[in-house]
Write an enzyme that holds these catalytic residues in place. Structure first.
Site, short mmCIF file in Angstrom:
data_model
loop_
_atom_site.label_atom_id
_atom_site.label_comp_id
_atom_site.label_asym_id
_atom_site.label_seq_id
_atom_site.Cartn_x
_atom_site.Cartn_y
_atom_site.Cartn_z
N ASP A 34 -68.08 36.93 -65.13
CA ASP A 34 -67.23 35.94 -65.80
C ASP A 34 -67.38 34.63 -65.04
O ASP A 34 -67.92 34.60 -63.93
CB ASP A 34 -65.76 36.42 -65.77
N SER A 35 -66.85 33.57 -65.62
CA SER A 35 -66.85 32.28 -64.91
C SER A 35 -65.98 32.35 -63.67
O SER A 35 -66.09 31.51 -62.79
CB SER A 35 -66.29 31.21 -65.84
N CYS A 56 -66.56 37.50 -70.57
CA CYS A 56 -66.18 36.11 -70.79
C CYS A 56 -66.48 35.77 -72.24
O CYS A 56 -67.63 35.88 -72.68
CB CYS A 56 -66.99 35.22 -69.85
N ASN A 57 -65.46 35.38 -72.97
CA ASN A 57 -65.65 35.02 -74.38
C ASN A 57 -66.58 33.81 -74.52
O ASN A 57 -67.41 33.76 -75.43
CB ASN A 57 -64.30 34.67 -75.01
N THR A 58 -66.42 32.84 -73.62
CA THR A 58 -67.19 31.60 -73.72
C THR A 58 -68.68 31.88 -73.49
O THR A 58 -69.53 31.39 -74.24
CB THR A 58 -66.67 30.58 -72.67
N GLU A 102 -56.92 30.27 -62.46
CA GLU A 102 -57.73 30.41 -61.24
C GLU A 102 -56.94 29.90 -60.03
O GLU A 102 -56.87 30.55 -58.99
CB GLU A 102 -59.01 29.56 -61.35
N TYR A 133 -66.02 27.47 -67.59
CA TYR A 133 -67.11 27.43 -68.56
C TYR A 133 -66.65 26.78 -69.88
O TYR A 133 -67.43 26.17 -70.57
CB TYR A 133 -67.58 28.84 -68.89
N GLY A 134 -65.39 27.00 -70.20
CA GLY A 134 -64.89 26.58 -71.52
C GLY A 134 -64.93 25.09 -71.74
O GLY A 134 -64.82 24.61 -72.87
N CYS A 142 -59.54 34.63 -74.39
CA CYS A 142 -60.16 34.30 -73.10
C CYS A 142 -59.68 35.34 -72.11
O CYS A 142 -58.48 35.66 -72.08
CB CYS A 142 -59.73 32.90 -72.66
N THR A 143 -60.61 35.88 -71.33
CA THR A 143 -60.24 36.99 -70.47
C THR A 143 -59.26 36.58 -69.36
O THR A 143 -58.52 37.41 -68.84
CB THR A 143 -61.50 37.64 -69.85
#
Ligand code: DGL
Length: 283
Positions: free
Chosen positions: A9-10, A73-75, A152, A41-42, A195-196
């Site tokens: 993931d990001s 990660c969805n993005t 984050e 990332y988004g 979004c995770t």
């Protein structure tokens, strides 16, 4: 087969998927990569996210000999899953996408909210997904700039308080902009977490939206799909992962303390399982 499953993931959002994977596949080994140096990332271009995704997939294959990859990660899934499949046709690959179809089955009012990053919402992949369910319910889609970043930051001790205040502020203003939540006619009664990272603010959302609103995330479905793919390919590990090697290894291209704090807080994992990713991935 006792080589690990790669998960990336990001940042720390994919830990919500890792938690579901670990529960569903207790005999497997996992290597998790958080690309914190390049998050969020988004809010980056699709080309940038695709390049990062391809670099990380190649690294996990070459250095960790992963037997499957979960893009948690969805993005990144929206930007790169198609290319990844083409580049690694033999690799069992699982991505995540907002759970619009499961939401259709759950919603009673027919009004469904979707929150995700700007990158996911703006992607062609999401446009196709939305078009495939449009007409079956009323979807209210909201891009949540800044929310993944605040989540984050909420794991870093020196930033936690300010980040928590920012999370509350963002959640309130984004959900207010979406309309009325509840169970009455015309109310949004189902909220898709696209979004995770957002899984980690489920409690805040629940408080804000009330107990009647259902929150939908994808971790469990992703874990089931991973299990199915591994079983079909004959790649499930038959021995206890802990008996032979470390079953969990987490790496970050960014702040190690942040990953350690998040892994401890949300998965109960000790800090020594976390390490810095190789320097070449950090730039
Ligand atoms: N966790 C990611 C997702 O599911 C992206 C968050 C971000 O880096 O913007 O989309």
């Amino acid at each position: 087969m006792n080589t690990p499953i790669g998960v990336f993931d990001s940042g720390i959002g994919g830990l919500s998927v890792l938690r579901a994977l670990q529960k569903a596949l207790p005999h497997e080994r996992f290597v998790y990569l958080a690309d914190n140096a390049h998050a969020p990332y988004g809010e980056k271009s699709e080309a940038f996210v695709r390049e990062r995704t391809e670099t990380i997939a190649a690294h996990l294959l070459a250095q960790h000999h992963i037997k499957a990859l979960v893009v948690a990660c969805n993005t990144a899934t929206a930007a790169a899953i198609h290319e990844l499949r083409a580049q690694h046709p033999q690799l069992p690959l699982v991505g995540v996408e907002p759970a619009l179809k499961p939401a259709l089955a759950l919603s009673r009012t027919g009004h469904i909210g979707v929150i995700a990053t700007r990158g996911t919402v703006a992607s062609d992949k999401f446009a196709r997904l939305l078009a495939s369910v449009q007409g079956e319910a009323h979807f209210v889609v909201q891009a949540c700039n800044g929310l993944a970043l605040a989540i984050e930051q909420s794991t870093l001790p020196d930033q936690a308080m300010a980040a928590q205040a920012q999370i509350s502020h963002l959640l309130r203003s984004y959900t207010e902009a979406m309309g009325r939540f509840g169970t009455g006619p015309g109310d949004i009664d189902t909220m898709v977490l696209g979004c995770t990272h957002y899984v980690f603010v489920e409690d805040d959302l629940r408080q804000l939206l009330g107990p009647g609103v259902q929150l939908l995330s994808t971790g469990e479905a992703v874990a089931r799909q991973t299990q199915r793919l591994l079983a079909a390919a004959g790649l499930l590990n038959t021995q206890d992962a802990n008996s032979s090697a470390r079953s969990m290894r987490l790496m970050t291209t960014g702040d190690l303390q942040g990953l350690q704090a998040a892994a401890m807080r949300w998965l109960g994992l000790p800090p020594e399982l976390c390490e810095a990713a190789p320097a070449k991935l950090q730039t």
